[in-house]
Write an enzyme that holds these catalytic residues in place. Structure first.
Site, mmCIF file in Angstrom:
data_model
loop_
_atom_site.group_PDB
_atom_site.id
_atom_site.type_symbol
_atom_site.label_atom_id
_atom_site.label_comp_id
_atom_site.label_asym_id
_atom_site.label_seq_id
_atom_site.Cartn_x
_atom_site.Cartn_y
_atom_site.Cartn_z
ATOM 1 N N HIS A 195 0.826 -1.209 0.000
ATOM 2 C CA HIS A 195 0.000 0.000 0.000
ATOM 3 C C HIS A 195 0.858 1.257 0.000
ATOM 4 O O HIS A 195 2.085 1.209 0.203
ATOM 5 C CB HIS A 195 -0.944 0.000 1.214
ATOM 6 N N CYS A 242 3.133 -5.083 6.585
ATOM 7 C CA CYS A 242 2.746 -4.610 5.251
ATOM 8 C C CYS A 242 3.946 -4.001 4.533
ATOM 9 O O CYS A 242 4.939 -3.608 5.160
ATOM 10 C CB CYS A 242 1.619 -3.591 5.357
#
Length: 269
Positions: free
Chosen positions: A229, A245
């Site tokens: 992301h 992440c």
């Protein structure tokens, strides 16, 4: 010679200071309501406006006595409005000197334009660039090189696009092969229970937008909570900062989002 001239000039100017004939004749006392005395109140003993300014640096006009004139803008001084002297017309430039709402004002009343902060500059090696690739993976495969903080998108012809990334901090890094199962633009964020347990101050839900920590785009990996992301903290690129992440700058994740589809293979090493 020059000094003698200046002294003569000042002596002559001093003689002009005696503007009251009664005072010159030595009569001394005057009634408080004497018109000549009232006319003299507020006048300098230096003998005229030019000499007063020369000797004291003060503005000799009645409206400005007591303050230095150097560089003082008319209409506004030190950010405060000044009254115009009686009998003077309106200042045609007063509006241009008036401080504008919401603007900072310097000491002499001049507006100060706001200065933008210095933007964070990503290290050159972490900027997007095309590099050679001779590995076994097919074009379209995403490779996350966790130790070196790089993400590769394999291209045809032995090439790859390389992006700088932020990865999981110690204890949160991982490795494995996943598939992109979903994509989202300006994704919302719901912190998992494990994260809320570590950080009770986090919101339970945050709508997508520039302030959202998931940034402009997100690619969801398998059935896990991990994503590739964007981020609103570009200073974290190249560091171990996340809970697992993979972070990219918003510009880079938008670029990757347009090149990678659902079903793409992601290899994390």
């Amino acid at each position: 010679m020059r000094r003698a001239f200046i002294l003569s000039f000042l002596a002559a100017a001093g003689s002009l200071a005696v503007a009251d004939p009664a005072a010159a004749q030595g009569y001394g006392y005057r009634a408080p309501d004497d018109p000549m005395l009232q006319a003299q109140r507020g006048r300098s003993s230096y003998g005229g406006g030019f000499i007063e300014m020369l000797m004291t640096g003060r503005d000799p006009t009645p409206a400005s006595r007591g303050g230095a004139v150097y560089n003082r803008p008319g209409g506004y001084a030190y950010g405060q409005a000044m009254q115009a002297p009686a009998g003077y017309g309106a200042d045609p430039f007063a509006e241009t000197r008036r401080p504008q709402p919401g603007r900072q004002v310097a000491a002499l009343g001049q507006p100060v334009e706001p200065q933008a902060g210095i933007p964070y500059v990503v290290e050159p090696r972490f900027r997007k660039q095309e590099v050679a690739y001779d590995g076994p993976h097919r074009p379209g495969t995403v490779i996350v090189d966790t130790p070196n903080r790089f993400l590769f998108l394999v291209q045809p012809g032995g090439r790859a696009l390389r992006y700088g990334i932020g990865v999981g901090r110690p204890g949160f890094s991982w490795a494995g092969t996943k598939t992109v199962t979903r994509k989202a633009e300006w994704p919302s964020w719901t912190p998992p229970a494990e994260m809320i347990k570590r950080r009770p101050d986090l919101p339970r839900f945050m709508a997508g937008g520039p302030e959202n920590p998931l940034g402009a785009r997100a690619l969801y990996l398998g059935s896990t909570l991990y994503r590739i992301h964007g981020t609103n903290e570009p200073n974290t690129i190249g560091r171990e900062v996340s809970s697992g992440c993979i972070r990219m700058t918003n510009d880079d994740v938008i670029d990757l989002y347009g090149k990678v589809g659902v079903g793409a293979k992601v290899v994390v090493i």
